[in-house]
Design a protein around this motif. Structure first.
Motif, PDB file in Angstrom:
ATOM      1  N   ARG A 123     -19.159 -67.573 -81.257  1.00  0.00           N
ATOM      2  CA  ARG A 123     -17.712 -67.823 -81.314  1.00  0.00           C
ATOM      3  C   ARG A 123     -17.113 -67.198 -82.582  1.00  0.00           C
ATOM      4  O   ARG A 123     -16.174 -66.412 -82.519  1.00  0.00           O
ATOM      5  N   GLN A 163     -14.968 -63.586 -82.763  1.00  0.00           N
ATOM      6  CA  GLN A 163     -13.576 -63.614 -83.236  1.00  0.00           C
ATOM      7  C   GLN A 163     -13.392 -62.671 -84.414  1.00  0.00           C
ATOM      8  O   GLN A 163     -12.376 -61.999 -84.544  1.00  0.00           O
ATOM      9  N   GLU A 212     -12.468 -50.306 -90.580  1.00  0.00           N
ATOM     10  CA  GLU A 212     -12.291 -51.554 -89.809  1.00  0.00           C
ATOM     11  C   GLU A 212     -13.003 -51.414 -88.461  1.00  0.00           C
ATOM     12  O   GLU A 212     -13.644 -52.360 -87.990  1.00  0.00           O
ATOM     13  N   LYS A 263     -10.144 -65.274 -79.124  1.00  0.00           N
ATOM     14  CA  LYS A 263      -9.243 -65.327 -80.280  1.00  0.00           C
ATOM     15  C   LYS A 263      -9.545 -64.167 -81.232  1.00  0.00           C
ATOM     16  O   LYS A 263     -10.664 -63.671 -81.275  1.00  0.00           O
ATOM     17  N   SER A 300      -4.931 -64.462 -86.447  1.00  0.00           N
ATOM     18  CA  SER A 300      -3.476 -64.593 -86.253  1.00  0.00           C
ATOM     19  C   SER A 300      -2.697 -63.507 -86.995  1.00  0.00           C
ATOM     20  O   SER A 300      -1.651 -63.059 -86.541  1.00  0.00           O
ATOM     21  N   ALA A 333      -9.281 -61.861 -96.725  1.00  0.00           N
ATOM     22  CA  ALA A 333     -10.529 -61.623 -95.987  1.00  0.00           C
ATOM     23  C   ALA A 333     -11.722 -61.664 -96.950  1.00  0.00           C
ATOM     24  O   ALA A 333     -12.747 -62.276 -96.654  1.00  0.00           O
ATOM     25  N   ASN A 393     -12.637 -65.152 -97.951  1.00  0.00           N
ATOM     26  CA  ASN A 393     -13.282 -65.859 -96.847  1.00  0.00           C
ATOM     27  C   ASN A 393     -14.688 -65.299 -96.585  1.00  0.00           C
ATOM     28  O   ASN A 393     -15.610 -66.028 -96.200  1.00  0.00           O
ATOM     29  N   MET A 396      -2.264 -68.590 -93.670  1.00  0.00           N
ATOM     30  CA  MET A 396      -2.723 -69.147 -92.386  1.00  0.00           C
ATOM     31  C   MET A 396      -4.013 -68.497 -91.892  1.00  0.00           C
ATOM     32  O   MET A 396      -4.693 -69.033 -91.020  1.00  0.00           O
ATOM     33  N   GLY A 449      -7.186 -70.543 -91.587  1.00  0.00           N
ATOM     34  CA  GLY A 449      -7.359 -71.547 -90.537  1.00  0.00           C
ATOM     35  C   GLY A 449      -6.590 -72.808 -90.835  1.00  0.00           C
ATOM     36  O   GLY A 449      -5.972 -72.950 -91.892  1.00  0.00           O
ATOM     37  N   SER A 503      -9.221 -79.040 -88.919  1.00  0.00           N
ATOM     38  CA  SER A 503     -10.211 -78.023 -88.559  1.00  0.00           C
ATOM     39  C   SER A 503     -11.315 -78.663 -87.711  1.00  0.00           C
ATOM     40  O   SER A 503     -12.002 -79.587 -88.160  1.00  0.00           O
ATOM     41  N   VAL A 504     -11.485 -78.178 -86.499  1.00  0.00           N
ATOM     42  CA  VAL A 504     -12.441 -78.778 -85.558  1.00  0.00           C
ATOM     43  C   VAL A 504     -13.886 -78.460 -85.953  1.00  0.00           C
ATOM     44  O   VAL A 504     -14.778 -79.285 -85.812  1.00  0.00           O
ATOM     45  N   HIS A 505     -14.097 -77.220 -86.439  1.00  0.00           N
ATOM     46  CA  HIS A 505     -15.485 -76.748 -86.573  1.00  0.00           C
ATOM     47  C   HIS A 505     -16.056 -76.824 -87.985  1.00  0.00           C
ATOM     48  O   HIS A 505     -17.266 -76.686 -88.154  1.00  0.00           O
ATOM     49  N   LYS A 527     -20.513 -71.692 -92.618  1.00  0.00           N
ATOM     50  CA  LYS A 527     -19.439 -71.674 -93.621  1.00  0.00           C
ATOM     51  C   LYS A 527     -19.954 -72.373 -94.875  1.00  0.00           C
ATOM     52  O   LYS A 527     -20.691 -73.351 -94.768  1.00  0.00           O
ATOM     53  N   ASN A 558     -11.736 -74.507 -95.147  1.00  0.00           N
ATOM     54  CA  ASN A 558     -10.538 -73.659 -95.052  1.00  0.00           C
ATOM     55  C   ASN A 558      -9.612 -73.892 -96.243  1.00  0.00           C
ATOM     56  O   ASN A 558      -9.095 -72.935 -96.844  1.00  0.00           O
ATOM     57  N   LEU A 599      -1.371 -68.650 -82.183  1.00  0.00           N
ATOM     58  CA  LEU A 599      -2.646 -68.884 -81.491  1.00  0.00           C
ATOM     59  C   LEU A 599      -2.443 -69.067 -79.986  1.00  0.00           C
ATOM     60  O   LEU A 599      -3.338 -68.789 -79.190  1.00  0.00           O
TER      61      LEU A 599
HETATM   62  N1  BYC Z   1      -6.419 -66.911 -86.454  1.00  0.00           N
HETATM   63  O1  BYC Z   1     -11.981 -75.387 -86.684  1.00  0.00           O
HETATM   64  P1  BYC Z   1     -11.397 -74.144 -87.260  1.00  0.00           P
HETATM   65  C1  BYC Z   1     -10.084 -58.390 -91.641  1.00  0.00           C
HETATM   66  C2  BYC Z   1      -9.084 -70.865 -84.633  1.00  0.00           C
HETATM   67  S1  BYC Z   1     -10.312 -59.263 -90.225  1.00  0.00           S
HETATM   68  C3  BYC Z   1      -6.906 -67.096 -85.209  1.00  0.00           C
HETATM   69  O2  BYC Z   1     -10.975 -74.186 -88.675  1.00  0.00           O
HETATM   70  P2  BYC Z   1     -13.511 -72.269 -87.919  1.00  0.00           P
HETATM   71  C4  BYC Z   1      -9.242 -57.208 -91.606  1.00  0.00           C
HETATM   72  C5  BYC Z   1     -10.572 -71.030 -84.747  1.00  0.00           C
HETATM   73  O3  BYC Z   1     -11.226 -69.851 -84.397  1.00  0.00           O
HETATM   74  C6  BYC Z   1     -11.230 -60.649 -90.734  1.00  0.00           C
HETATM   75  N2  BYC Z   1      -7.628 -68.180 -84.866  1.00  0.00           N
HETATM   76  O4  BYC Z   1     -12.399 -72.927 -86.983  1.00  0.00           O
HETATM   77  C7  BYC Z   1      -9.254 -56.352 -90.509  1.00  0.00           C
HETATM   78  C8  BYC Z   1     -10.806 -72.159 -83.776  1.00  0.00           C
HETATM   79  O5  BYC Z   1     -10.661 -71.683 -82.438  1.00  0.00           O
HETATM   80  P3  BYC Z   1     -11.779 -71.940 -81.279  1.00  0.00           P
HETATM   81  C9  BYC Z   1     -10.867 -61.908 -90.078  1.00  0.00           C
HETATM   82  C10 BYC Z   1      -7.862 -69.091 -85.840  1.00  0.00           C
HETATM   83  O6  BYC Z   1     -14.208 -71.224 -87.134  1.00  0.00           O
HETATM   84  C11 BYC Z   1      -8.374 -55.277 -90.479  1.00  0.00           C
HETATM   85  C12 BYC Z   1      -9.621 -73.044 -84.037  1.00  0.00           C
HETATM   86  O7  BYC Z   1      -8.598 -72.187 -84.527  1.00  0.00           O
HETATM   87  N3  BYC Z   1     -11.753 -62.876 -90.665  1.00  0.00           N
HETATM   88  O8  BYC Z   1     -10.639 -58.738 -92.598  1.00  0.00           O
HETATM   89  O9  BYC Z   1     -14.329 -73.336 -88.564  1.00  0.00           O
HETATM   90  C13 BYC Z   1      -7.506 -55.028 -91.552  1.00  0.00           C
HETATM   91  C14 BYC Z   1      -9.894 -74.175 -85.023  1.00  0.00           C
HETATM   92  O10 BYC Z   1     -10.143 -73.679 -86.357  1.00  0.00           O
HETATM   93  C15 BYC Z   1      -7.394 -68.933 -87.146  1.00  0.00           C
HETATM   94  C16 BYC Z   1     -12.613 -63.647 -89.957  1.00  0.00           C
HETATM   95  O11 BYC Z   1     -12.621 -63.623 -88.743  1.00  0.00           O
HETATM   96  C17 BYC Z   1      -6.643 -67.784 -87.443  1.00  0.00           C
HETATM   97  N4  BYC Z   1      -6.140 -67.566 -88.662  1.00  0.00           N
HETATM   98  O12 BYC Z   1     -12.657 -71.579 -89.098  1.00  0.00           O
HETATM   99  C18 BYC Z   1      -7.534 -55.849 -92.646  1.00  0.00           C
HETATM  100  C19 BYC Z   1     -13.551 -64.508 -90.778  1.00  0.00           C
HETATM  101  N5  BYC Z   1      -7.795 -69.985 -87.871  1.00  0.00           N
HETATM  102  O13 BYC Z   1     -12.929 -71.009 -81.596  1.00  0.00           O
HETATM  103  C20 BYC Z   1      -8.417 -56.937 -92.699  1.00  0.00           C
HETATM  104  C21 BYC Z   1     -14.586 -65.257 -89.987  1.00  0.00           C
HETATM  105  C22 BYC Z   1      -8.462 -70.793 -87.046  1.00  0.00           C
HETATM  106  O14 BYC Z   1     -12.188 -73.356 -81.352  1.00  0.00           O
HETATM  107  N6  BYC Z   1     -14.087 -66.484 -89.438  1.00  0.00           N
HETATM  108  N7  BYC Z   1      -8.510 -70.256 -85.821  1.00  0.00           N
HETATM  109  O15 BYC Z   1     -11.077 -71.533 -80.008  1.00  0.00           O
HETATM  110  C23 BYC Z   1     -13.973 -67.644 -90.152  1.00  0.00           C
HETATM  111  O16 BYC Z   1     -14.244 -67.695 -91.335  1.00  0.00           O
HETATM  112  C24 BYC Z   1     -13.549 -68.903 -89.427  1.00  0.00           C
HETATM  113  O17 BYC Z   1     -13.774 -68.699 -88.044  1.00  0.00           O
HETATM  114  C25 BYC Z   1     -12.049 -69.296 -89.686  1.00  0.00           C
HETATM  115  C26 BYC Z   1     -11.731 -70.550 -88.815  1.00  0.00           C
HETATM  116  C27 BYC Z   1     -11.863 -69.651 -91.144  1.00  0.00           C
HETATM  117  C28 BYC Z   1     -11.087 -68.190 -89.279  1.00  0.00           C
END
Ligand code: BYC
Length: 331
Positions: free
Chosen positions: A51, A55, A90, A121, A124, A147, A150, A211, A214, A220-222, A232, A236, A286
């Motif tokens: 997941r 994403q 990217e 997803k 955002s 980014a 994070n 935003m 997250g 935050s669910v996860h 993680k 967040n 979202l």
């Molecule tokens: N946008 O329980 P939560 C880059 C979703 S790109 C959309 O807190 P989690 C770059 C979340 O997925 C880098 N959705 O979830 C590229 C979950 O949905 P599902 C992007 C969001 O996973 C080009 C639900 O909301 N970075 O750098 O514990 C040019 C509940 O949230 C968002 C990553 O992807 C959002 N903002 O924490 C320039 C980093 N926020 O799956 C730059 C990796 C939340 O239940 N990901 N959701 O349907 C992560 O670190 C984590 O997945 C998050 C969310 C912090 C984003």
């Protein structure tokens, strides 16, 4: 696909999540051991990784679009060359991440099909338009800055292939962040019109950047489970606060004002305290109703269709060579 090297999914991933196995697995995580593709893992851990990594990969690919919009209009050859290289990076990040997801038994084709069907997803932040050249600066400075905040902890993620992909990605993101800040600095030190353009970009990108981290920890669910599994390392809200603390002094250095009248330095906590975030905006994006959600997916679908002949030609070429190899074996 990376998973071709694995044992059968039933043996490698395991479906029986019995208590002793779960305990041994958690003990490995607690000892900071890396989990590798062939190791046993609970099904829920595998799904949580798919997941998040999917994403993340989609975010990188869709994230090429807002900046790609300015390649033809970059103000100099140097800016154009740098922007092309960044957008290409990217695309590369997306590919490493799809490969990391493939080690968990899902194919890139399946993940892309989910994205194109509107069932996946992605961040955002990429559903906002890039209206001026300063937006390219603001994306590098704020979006890549967020980014990095994070993603640096993701280099220590418990899952080996994701952690290793993040090391290279973070190195490149750090260059991206600096190129964005340099654009902002040039504009901030330029003419009145350029300063106004930089200020307007900060006004529009500030809240969406916050935003990106997250929902708040309370919503935050996860987070709790992902932190137990060391997918993680920080919540967040913790990462969002770090980003604010690092970025506000940078805005001051640029001579730009952060669009938050309530923002202030809190001596007691030694943090910048922001005003309330309008979470309804994140919910709207979202739900697929942000300013550019529709446009972004349409662009990806059109690109996928336009590339169909390349995929078909590559598959036919591979098929022909497999035939030749088999022919050679038989002779
Ligand atoms: N946008 O329980 P939560 C880059 C979703 S790109 C959309 O807190 P989690 C770059 C979340 O997925 C880098 N959705 O979830 C590229 C979950 O949905 P599902 C992007 C969001 O996973 C080009 C639900 O909301 N970075 O750098 O514990 C040019 C509940 O949230 C968002 C990553 O992807 C959002 N903002 O924490 C320039 C980093 N926020 O799956 C730059 C990796 C939340 O239940 N990901 N959701 O349907 C992560 O670190 C984590 O997945 C998050 C969310 C912090 C984003």
């Amino acid at each position: 696909m990376y998973t071709q090297a694995l044992d059968s999914p039933a043996e490698s991933a395991g479906t029986s999540d019995e208590p002793e196995r779960l305990e041994r697995f958690q003990a490995r995580i607690d000892r900071d051991e890396k989990i590798e593709p062939k190791d046993w893992m609970p099904e829920a851990y595998r799904q949580a990784l798919i997941r998040q990594i999917a994403q993340h990969a989609h975010s990188e690919i869709v994230g090429m679009l807002p900046e790609g919009n300015w390649i033809t209009r970059a103000p100099s050859l140097r800016r154009k060359a740098v922007l092309i290289a960044k957008v290409q990076d990217e695309g590369g990040h997306g590919m490493y991440l799809y490969s990391a997801a493939e080690t968990l038994g899902v194919s890139r084709g399946q993940l892309i099909a989910q994205l194109l069907a509107g069932r996946a997803k992605y961040s955002s932040i990429f559903n906002y338009p890039t209206l001026s050249w300063a937006d390219i600066g603001a994306i590098g400075w704020l979006v890549d800055g967020a980014a990095i905040m994070n993603q640096i902890p993701l280099c220590r993620c418990s899952y080996g292939p994701y952690a290793r992909a993040m090391v290279r990605i973070c190195k490149e993101e750090s260059f991206h962040q600096r190129q964005g800040f340099e654009i902002m600095l040039t504009l901030a030190r330029g003419s009145d019109a350029q300063r106004a353009m930089a200020q307007d970009a900060l006004r529009r990108w500030w809240w969406p950047s916050l935003m990106m981290f997250g929902p708040s920890d309370a919503h935050s669910v996860h987070t709790a489970q992902s932190m137990r599994w060391k997918i993680k390392r920080f919540s967040n809200d913790e990462l969002r606060q770090r980003f604010i603390d690092v970025t506000v002094p940078q805005a001051e250095f640029l001579g730009l004002s952060v669009p938050d009248p309530a923002l202030h330095w809190d001596e007691a906590t030694r943090h910048y305290q922001p005003g309330p975030i309008d979470w309804s905006e994140l919910q709207t994006v979202l739900k697929g109703e942000g300013p550019c959600n529709h446009e972004r997916l349409e662009a990806r679908r059109a690109a996928h269709e336009a590339g169909r002949w390349v995929r078909e030609a590559a598959a036919a070429y591979a098929q022909k060579h497999r035939g030749l190899e088999h022919g050679a074996d038989a002779s």
